[in-house]
Design a protein around this motif. Sequence first.
Motif, PDB file in Angstrom:
ATOM      1  N   SER A  92       0.814  -1.219   0.000  1.00 21.38           N
ATOM      2  CA  SER A  92       0.000   0.000   0.000  1.00 21.38           C
ATOM      3  C   SER A  92       0.845   1.266   0.000  1.00 21.38           C
ATOM      4  O   SER A  92       0.486   2.263  -0.643  1.00 21.38           O
ATOM      5  N   LEU A  93       1.957   1.278   0.732  1.00 22.38           N
ATOM      6  CA  LEU A  93       2.808   2.472   0.747  1.00 22.38           C
ATOM      7  C   LEU A  93       3.354   2.768  -0.643  1.00 22.38           C
ATOM      8  O   LEU A  93       3.364   3.920  -1.084  1.00 22.38           O
ATOM      9  N   LEU A  94       3.803   1.747  -1.329  1.00 22.94           N
ATOM     10  CA  LEU A  94       4.358   1.939  -2.664  1.00 22.94           C
ATOM     11  C   LEU A  94       3.271   2.381  -3.636  1.00 22.94           C
ATOM     12  O   LEU A  94       3.511   3.210  -4.519  1.00 22.94           O
ATOM     13  N   ARG A  95       2.080   1.852  -3.478  1.00 25.05           N
ATOM     14  CA  ARG A  95       0.965   2.218  -4.349  1.00 25.05           C
ATOM     15  C   ARG A  95       0.679   3.719  -4.285  1.00 25.05           C
ATOM     16  O   ARG A  95       0.260   4.325  -5.274  1.00 25.05           O
ATOM     17  N   ARG A  96       0.928   4.335  -3.116  1.00 21.96           N
ATOM     18  CA  ARG A  96       0.637   5.755  -2.946  1.00 21.96           C
ATOM     19  C   ARG A  96       1.828   6.649  -3.262  1.00 21.96           C
ATOM     20  O   ARG A  96       1.760   7.858  -3.068  1.00 21.96           O
ATOM     21  N   SER A  97       2.917   6.086  -3.741  1.00 20.76           N
ATOM     22  CA  SER A  97       4.112   6.871  -4.030  1.00 20.76           C
ATOM     23  C   SER A  97       4.087   7.361  -5.480  1.00 20.76           C
ATOM     24  O   SER A  97       3.339   6.835  -6.305  1.00 20.76           O
ATOM     25  N   PRO A  98       4.905   8.358  -5.822  1.00 23.84           N
ATOM     26  CA  PRO A  98       4.946   8.831  -7.208  1.00 23.84           C
ATOM     27  C   PRO A  98       5.474   7.758  -8.154  1.00 23.84           C
ATOM     28  O   PRO A  98       6.440   7.074  -7.852  1.00 23.84           O
ATOM     29  N   ASN A  99       4.798   7.606  -9.279  1.00 26.80           N
ATOM     30  CA  ASN A  99       5.221   6.684 -10.338  1.00 26.80           C
ATOM     31  C   ASN A  99       5.552   5.288  -9.818  1.00 26.80           C
ATOM     32  O   ASN A  99       6.664   4.774  -9.993  1.00 26.80           O
ATOM     33  N   PRO A 100       4.601   4.615  -9.183  1.00 26.74           N
ATOM     34  CA  PRO A 100       4.872   3.257  -8.695  1.00 26.74           C
ATOM     35  C   PRO A 100       5.076   2.290  -9.858  1.00 26.74           C
ATOM     36  O   PRO A 100       4.547   2.493 -10.958  1.00 26.74           O
ATOM     37  N   PRO A 101       5.848   1.239  -9.647  1.00 21.85           N
ATOM     38  CA  PRO A 101       6.111   0.284 -10.731  1.00 21.85           C
ATOM     39  C   PRO A 101       4.868  -0.516 -11.093  1.00 21.85           C
ATOM     40  O   PRO A 101       3.960  -0.699 -10.269  1.00 21.85           O
ATOM     41  N   LEU A 102       4.855  -1.006 -12.317  1.00 24.93           N
ATOM     42  CA  LEU A 102       3.738  -1.818 -12.795  1.00 24.93           C
ATOM     43  C   LEU A 102       3.634  -3.115 -12.009  1.00 24.93           C
ATOM     44  O   LEU A 102       2.535  -3.599 -11.719  1.00 24.93           O
ATOM     45  N   ALA A 103       4.785  -3.683 -11.648  1.00 22.77           N
ATOM     46  CA  ALA A 103       4.797  -4.979 -10.964  1.00 22.77           C
ATOM     47  C   ALA A 103       6.112  -5.139 -10.218  1.00 22.77           C
ATOM     48  O   ALA A 103       7.082  -4.424 -10.476  1.00 22.77           O
ATOM     49  N   LEU A 104       6.112  -6.083  -9.291  1.00 20.90           N
ATOM     50  CA  LEU A 104       7.300  -6.374  -8.491  1.00 20.90           C
ATOM     51  C   LEU A 104       7.590  -7.870  -8.536  1.00 20.90           C
ATOM     52  O   LEU A 104       6.701  -8.690  -8.277  1.00 20.90           O
ATOM     53  N   PHE A 105       8.828  -8.203  -8.864  1.00 25.24           N
ATOM     54  CA  PHE A 105       9.317  -9.558  -8.665  1.00 25.24           C
ATOM     55  C   PHE A 105       9.858  -9.634  -7.239  1.00 25.24           C
ATOM     56  O   PHE A 105      10.645  -8.770  -6.821  1.00 25.24           O
ATOM     57  N   VAL A 106       9.435 -10.638  -6.490  1.00 29.75           N
ATOM     58  CA  VAL A 106       9.829 -10.755  -5.081  1.00 29.75           C
ATOM     59  C   VAL A 106      10.386 -12.144  -4.821  1.00 29.75           C
ATOM     60  O   VAL A 106       9.713 -13.149  -5.057  1.00 29.75           O
ATOM     61  N   ALA A 107      11.613 -12.202  -4.338  1.00 31.39           N
ATOM     62  CA  ALA A 107      12.193 -13.444  -3.836  1.00 31.39           C
ATOM     63  C   ALA A 107      12.089 -13.391  -2.325  1.00 31.39           C
ATOM     64  O   ALA A 107      12.685 -12.527  -1.685  1.00 31.39           O
ATOM     65  N   GLY A 108      11.317 -14.306  -1.743  1.00 32.52           N
ATOM     66  CA  GLY A 108      11.022 -14.252  -0.317  1.00 32.52           C
ATOM     67  C   GLY A 108       9.531 -14.080  -0.127  1.00 32.52           C
ATOM     68  O   GLY A 108       8.744 -14.204  -1.073  1.00 32.52           O
ATOM     69  N   ASP A 109       9.125 -13.773   1.080  1.00 33.65           N
ATOM     70  CA  ASP A 109       7.707 -13.648   1.417  1.00 33.65           C
ATOM     71  C   ASP A 109       7.205 -12.250   1.048  1.00 33.65           C
ATOM     72  O   ASP A 109       7.633 -11.259   1.643  1.00 33.65           O
ATOM     73  N   PRO A 110       6.267 -12.097   0.095  1.00 31.58           N
ATOM     74  CA  PRO A 110       5.770 -10.767  -0.274  1.00 31.58           C
ATOM     75  C   PRO A 110       5.073 -10.038   0.872  1.00 31.58           C
ATOM     76  O   PRO A 110       4.982  -8.810   0.854  1.00 31.58           O
ATOM     77  N   ALA A 111       4.572 -10.784   1.869  1.00 27.62           N
ATOM     78  CA  ALA A 111       3.930 -10.133   3.009  1.00 27.62           C
ATOM     79  C   ALA A 111       4.898  -9.223   3.749  1.00 27.62           C
ATOM     80  O   ALA A 111       4.481  -8.259   4.408  1.00 27.62           O
ATOM     81  N   ARG A 112       6.195  -9.496   3.643  1.00 27.43           N
ATOM     82  CA  ARG A 112       7.183  -8.674   4.339  1.00 27.43           C
ATOM     83  C   ARG A 112       7.240  -7.253   3.785  1.00 27.43           C
ATOM     84  O   ARG A 112       7.732  -6.341   4.454  1.00 27.43           O
ATOM     85  N   LEU A 113       6.749  -7.045   2.570  1.00 21.98           N
ATOM     86  CA  LEU A 113       6.755  -5.707   1.993  1.00 21.98           C
ATOM     87  C   LEU A 113       5.713  -4.805   2.639  1.00 21.98           C
ATOM     88  O   LEU A 113       5.714  -3.598   2.409  1.00 21.98           O
ATOM     89  N   TRP A 114       4.808  -5.376   3.421  1.00 17.67           N
ATOM     90  CA  TRP A 114       3.831  -4.589   4.169  1.00 17.67           C
ATOM     91  C   TRP A 114       4.364  -4.231   5.563  1.00 17.67           C
ATOM     92  O   TRP A 114       3.750  -3.436   6.280  1.00 17.67           O
ATOM     93  N   HIS A 115       5.464  -4.811   5.958  1.00 17.29           N
ATOM     94  CA  HIS A 115       6.021  -4.550   7.284  1.00 17.29           C
ATOM     95  C   HIS A 115       6.618  -3.149   7.308  1.00 17.29           C
ATOM     96  O   HIS A 115       7.308  -2.753   6.373  1.00 17.29           O
ATOM     97  N   PRO A 116       6.388  -2.350   8.364  1.00 19.04           N
ATOM     98  CA  PRO A 116       6.985  -1.012   8.426  1.00 19.04           C
ATOM     99  C   PRO A 116       8.502  -1.085   8.295  1.00 19.04           C
ATOM    100  O   PRO A 116       9.167  -1.810   9.031  1.00 19.04           O
ATOM    101  N   ALA A 117       9.049  -0.333   7.348  1.00 19.48           N
ATOM    102  CA  ALA A 117      10.474  -0.401   7.056  1.00 19.48           C
ATOM    103  C   ALA A 117      11.098   0.985   7.064  1.00 19.48           C
ATOM    104  O   ALA A 117      10.451   1.981   6.737  1.00 19.48           O
TER     105      ALA A 117
END
Length: 382
Positions: A92-117
């Motif tokens: 969600s954070l990336l979705r609200r950023s300027p010019n977000p990418p069309l898609a993401l390749f993720v090696a690992g658990d994609p749920a970790r991208l929702w973790h506050p970083a």
Amino acid sequence: MTDADRASRHHALLTLIACGGASAPRRQLLEAYPVPEAALAAGVASWRALGLGDAQIAALRAPDTASLMRGRAWLADRNHHLLGWHDPDYPSLLRRSPNPPLALFVAGDPARLWHPAVAVVGSRTPTPGGRDNAAAFARALAGSGLAVSSGLAAGIDTAAHAAVLAIDGLTIAVLGTGPDIAYPASNRALHARIAAHGALVSEHLPGTGPKPGHFPGRNRILAGLSLGMVVIEAAARSGALITARLAAEAGREVFAVPGSIHNPLSRGCHRLIRDGAGLVESADEVIAALATIATELAGDLQQRLVDPISSGHGIGPAVQPLGPPADPDYKNLWAALGHDPTGMDQLAQRTGLTPANLSSMLLLMELDGRVAMEHGRYFRKG
């Protein structure tokens, strides 16, 4: 979703990625149709009406078969995932950023991208003190329960990633290459460790090598995924300053660690401070400043859990909401936690819950003040 359905979805999304060009029209295409397969089948008139250019349309009609085959081969690994703009698991954070990418390749658990970083960035050729500061900040941030993100470059990035892995914390690496390419080559082992214990993220097709034009894009994704950014040692003209500017443009907090006036690598940090970045001397100052934003991210995650949608190629089976105290999974996890720190693997064994479920539930419990994390292990507070 069957394996055939998943393969069809991957093929459509990979084709849309491989056609290149501006992302905005392709994002609109994915918004206009319920699934990538329908977007790809829409045809030339619909593609043109949504803003795709002649070169993109030509590439959709005659895709690069070799690129698609590399993508499908990479996605055959169960630890490899592809999140598209249409996917509810897209961060969600990336979705609200300027010019977000069309898609993401993720090696690992994609749920970790929702973790506050928090991103930790800086010079590729730091001083020994700068390297030590990067490791100290990264350890403290990870020890507080935050993820530490960076760009897997030499120097400060490497020190931050390695320090978090050393305490079994969560680290996320955003790449300027395909997800299968370690750059620099000296970070090949670190690349593999992050894929196994954290998450590697790229917008580029597998097999894509390093190109100068890719790294500003890498930096915008790093900024968009993170709550804030800490810059540790940066020359007056450096990529770290560009990354900090992108973070500020995305509405993220930017922090800089000051240094000696005699150190050329302090000049970039001092410039950031003059321009309004927060001067920080410890990770505790960063953690305190980002507490409110982290709570907002938890709200986004709670909404995602309450209204799950399985995409078939994202996080996987929909995660169940945390729910009230009477929720059986919540009670199960609370019973499995003790006052002694417990690792994720042991919690999974005790509860029977998946790591994706546990990660999401523990995040909400952390932000609710019930649970703390130390050295990658969780325990009850109070």
